[in-house]
Design a protein around this motif. Structure first.
Motif, mmCIF file in Angstrom:
data_model
loop_
_atom_site.group_PDB
_atom_site.id
_atom_site.type_symbol
_atom_site.label_atom_id
_atom_site.label_comp_id
_atom_site.label_asym_id
_atom_site.label_seq_id
_atom_site.Cartn_x
_atom_site.Cartn_y
_atom_site.Cartn_z
ATOM 1 N N GLY A 228 0.827 -1.216 0.000
ATOM 2 C CA GLY A 228 0.000 0.000 0.000
ATOM 3 C C GLY A 228 0.857 1.260 0.000
ATOM 4 N N LYS A 229 1.961 1.246 0.740
ATOM 5 C CA LYS A 229 2.868 2.400 0.744
ATOM 6 C C LYS A 229 3.487 2.614 -0.634
ATOM 7 N N LEU A 230 3.805 1.519 -1.305
ATOM 8 C CA LEU A 230 4.393 1.643 -2.641
ATOM 9 C C LEU A 230 3.419 2.295 -3.617
ATOM 10 N N ILE A 231 2.166 1.922 -3.527
ATOM 11 C CA ILE A 231 1.157 2.528 -4.411
ATOM 12 C C ILE A 231 0.994 4.006 -4.075
ATOM 13 N N GLN A 232 0.999 4.330 -2.797
ATOM 14 C CA GLN A 232 0.886 5.736 -2.398
ATOM 15 C C GLN A 232 2.078 6.555 -2.894
ATOM 16 N N GLN A 233 3.230 5.907 -2.997
ATOM 17 C CA GLN A 233 4.422 6.589 -3.499
ATOM 18 C C GLN A 233 4.505 6.561 -5.028
ATOM 19 N N ASN A 234 3.439 6.074 -5.658
ATOM 20 C CA ASN A 234 3.369 6.012 -7.109
ATOM 21 C C ASN A 234 4.447 5.083 -7.703
ATOM 22 N N TYR A 235 4.721 4.006 -6.989
ATOM 23 C CA TYR A 235 5.665 3.006 -7.489
ATOM 24 C C TYR A 235 4.868 2.011 -8.338
ATOM 25 N N MET A 236 4.700 2.354 -9.609
ATOM 26 C CA MET A 236 3.835 1.573 -10.492
ATOM 27 C C MET A 236 4.633 0.433 -11.123
ATOM 28 N N ASP A 237 4.754 -0.638 -10.365
ATOM 29 C CA ASP A 237 5.453 -1.834 -10.827
ATOM 30 C C ASP A 237 4.442 -2.970 -10.939
ATOM 31 N N VAL A 238 4.525 -3.712 -12.030
ATOM 32 C CA VAL A 238 3.576 -4.807 -12.250
ATOM 33 C C VAL A 238 3.613 -5.800 -11.093
ATOM 34 N N ARG A 239 4.794 -6.009 -10.517
ATOM 35 C CA ARG A 239 4.920 -6.988 -9.441
ATOM 36 C C ARG A 239 4.124 -6.581 -8.200
ATOM 37 N N VAL A 240 3.974 -5.276 -7.978
ATOM 38 C CA VAL A 240 3.183 -4.814 -6.835
ATOM 39 C C VAL A 240 1.738 -5.266 -6.980
ATOM 40 N N PHE A 241 1.158 -5.028 -8.143
ATOM 41 C CA PHE A 241 -0.241 -5.396 -8.364
ATOM 42 C C PHE A 241 -0.405 -6.906 -8.486
ATOM 43 N N SER A 242 0.625 -7.590 -8.960
ATOM 44 C CA SER A 242 0.561 -9.049 -9.018
ATOM 45 C C SER A 242 0.460 -9.637 -7.620
ATOM 46 N N LEU A 243 1.263 -9.110 -6.690
ATOM 47 C CA LEU A 243 1.193 -9.578 -5.310
ATOM 48 C C LEU A 243 -0.154 -9.260 -4.680
ATOM 49 N N LEU A 244 -0.645 -8.052 -4.923
ATOM 50 C CA LEU A 244 -1.939 -7.663 -4.365
ATOM 51 C C LEU A 244 -3.072 -8.525 -4.935
ATOM 52 N N ALA A 245 -3.004 -8.808 -6.233
ATOM 53 C CA ALA A 245 -4.034 -9.632 -6.870
ATOM 54 C C ALA A 245 -4.009 -11.050 -6.314
ATOM 55 N N PHE A 246 -2.823 -11.624 -6.193
ATOM 56 C CA PHE A 246 -2.709 -12.984 -5.656
ATOM 57 C C PHE A 246 -3.224 -13.039 -4.223
ATOM 58 N N ASP A 247 -2.841 -12.044 -3.427
ATOM 59 C CA ASP A 247 -3.287 -12.013 -2.041
ATOM 60 C C ASP A 247 -4.805 -11.861 -1.954
ATOM 61 N N ALA A 248 -5.377 -10.986 -2.779
ATOM 62 C CA ALA A 248 -6.833 -10.792 -2.771
ATOM 63 C C ALA A 248 -7.559 -12.069 -3.188
ATOM 64 N N TYR A 249 -7.019 -12.753 -4.178
ATOM 65 C CA TYR A 249 -7.658 -13.998 -4.642
ATOM 66 C C TYR A 249 -7.605 -15.061 -3.543
ATOM 67 N N GLU A 250 -6.462 -15.153 -2.843
ATOM 68 C CA GLU A 250 -6.344 -16.130 -1.760
ATOM 69 C C GLU A 250 -7.320 -15.817 -0.628
#
Length: 410
Positions: A228-250
């Motif tokens: 969440g801090k990375l997104i707030q800092q505008n760190y737009m990396d595909v791996r950030v959203f991949s981790l968030l998506a996997f975690d949300a799906y789990e």
């Protein structure tokens, strides 16, 4: 390897000094002279005794005894040949063979029973550390072979032994552990890197990746906080959203998983081979929700500065970046908007239904839209003079857009 040779030569030199020292410091052999002096002293003592005995009348053949005593003294004197043979001995006849034997035995035994090959390999690995580190830091870290991973791990552990405050080294060691699924090692290494450099986005992402593999709920919560801090800092990396998506799906938060996967699709574009795989993941999540569910759509906006801005902009401390989504007809009223710190360019931001501005209308309900970007120089939305702006071309919902900021309000 140079250090090894220097150290070994020094040790052999010291051994040579120990071998040669008795010969270098030896004195003339005085044993014969000492024996001669002792014989003379004994001779004089015996003469005195004979004189005393003669005075007391205890002796009849004094002269014969004195002659025998002199002959014994002469018989005990060493010959000149014996003395010359001992004094003419060359000490180098002992020193040189001893030194050669020391060198041959030292290196021979080390070659046979030591770790010469391992030492050479270790030195080679240390020399290759920069190239291997650069390769691991790239997104294609999977290209490293198993042998390269082992070599890099060895080199990093060596460096970290001497430089324990090297945050990048701990980060690389953690990435190797992640690749080998060594969760505890990965978390430990990433934690040390994070403690040393908590504001580094790459370290934050690596730490979050490691924590996501933990079975501890506290670790996973910490991972979500870091992402969440990375997104707030505008760190737009595909791996950030991949981790968030996997975690949300789990966690069975399928709407969130779909939103994150959709953002990833917009970031990589249809030409990327991962695009279809993400589409299948989205469809699978939709099936988990059922046909009656509705899922919001996000918009990824890539922003860059035009040539008119030169090398950058001069902004006041309160400057901000304002991104808004409008109907394709150019309506001035935004359907969705977000405000970000000015940051650096180029950059990518993502807007979704959570950024909607109008009551009863979600951004995802738009068929066509445009995106407007404004660099608010003074932080006051009501004033526009001197602010820079840009606008995208009309796009369909689900498409990513690009905006060049090259206009300025007069």
């Amino acid at each position: 390897m140079t250090l090894f040779w220097v150290a070994s030569i020094i040790l052999i030199a010291l051994s040579g000094v120990l071998v040669a020292w008795p010969f270098i410091k030896r004195k003339e052999n005085n044993d014969e002279a000492l024996r001669d002096e002792l014989n003379k002293a004994l001779y004089k003592d015996r003469l005195t005794e004979l004189e005393v005995e003669d005075e007391e009348g205890l002796m009849e053949n004094q002269q014969e005894l004195i002659a025998d005593l002199k002959q014994s003294l002469l018989d005990d004197i060493p010959t000149e040949n014996q003395t010359a043979a001992q004094s003419n001995m060359n000490p180098w006849l002992v020193i040189v063979p001893s030194m050669l034997l020391t060198v041959v035995l030292s290196y021979g035994l080390y070659y046979k029973f030591g770790a010469a090959e391992e030492m050479m390999e270790w030195q080679q690995v240390n020399e290759n550390l920069p190239a291997l580190s650069k390769k691991l830091m790239s997104p294609e870290a999977a290209a490293l072979s198993e042998d390269e991973m082992q070599d890099l791990s060895l080199a990093l552990r060596t460096r970290l032994h001497y430089q324990p405050d090297d945050a990048t080294g701990w980060l690389l060691l953690g990435r190797i552990a992640l690749a080998n699924r060594a969760v505890d090692t990965a978390i430990g290494s990433m934690d040390k890197a994070y403690r040393l450099k908590a504001d580094d986005p790459d370290i934050m992402l690596g730490y979050a990746q490691a924590l996501m593999l933990s079975q501890d709920d506290i670790d996973q919560d910490k991972a979500r906080s870091l992402l969440g801090k990375l997104i707030q800092q505008n760190y737009m990396d595909v791996r950030v959203f991949s981790l968030l998506a996997f975690d949300a799906y789990e966690r069975k938060d399928f709407p969130a998983a779909i939103r994150y996967w959709s953002i990833m699709q917009q970031m990589i574009g249809p030409e990327d081979e991962r695009y279809e795989m993400l589409g299948r993941s989205i469809e699978n999540a939709k099936k988990q929700l059922g046909d009656s569910s509705t899922v919001g759509t996000s918009v990824a906006v890539t922003i860059d500065l035009g040539q008119a801005l030169g090398q950058g902009i001069t902004a006041q401390p309160g400057a901000a970046l304002i991104v808004s989504v409008h109907n394709a007809d150019g309506s001035p009223v935004p359907v969705a908007a977000a405000r970000y710190p000015l940051g650096t360019f180029p950059r990518t931001v993502v807007l979704d239904d959570s950024n909607s501005m109008m009551q009863g209308q979600k951004m995802s309900q738009l068929d066509d839209f445009i995106v407007r970007v404004r660099i608010d120089n003074d932080g006051n939305v009501a004033t526009k003079q001197g602010d820079w702006f840009g606008e995208s071309k009309p796009a369909k919902m689900g498409q990513s857009v690009s905006v060049i900021v090259d206009g300025q309000y007069q």
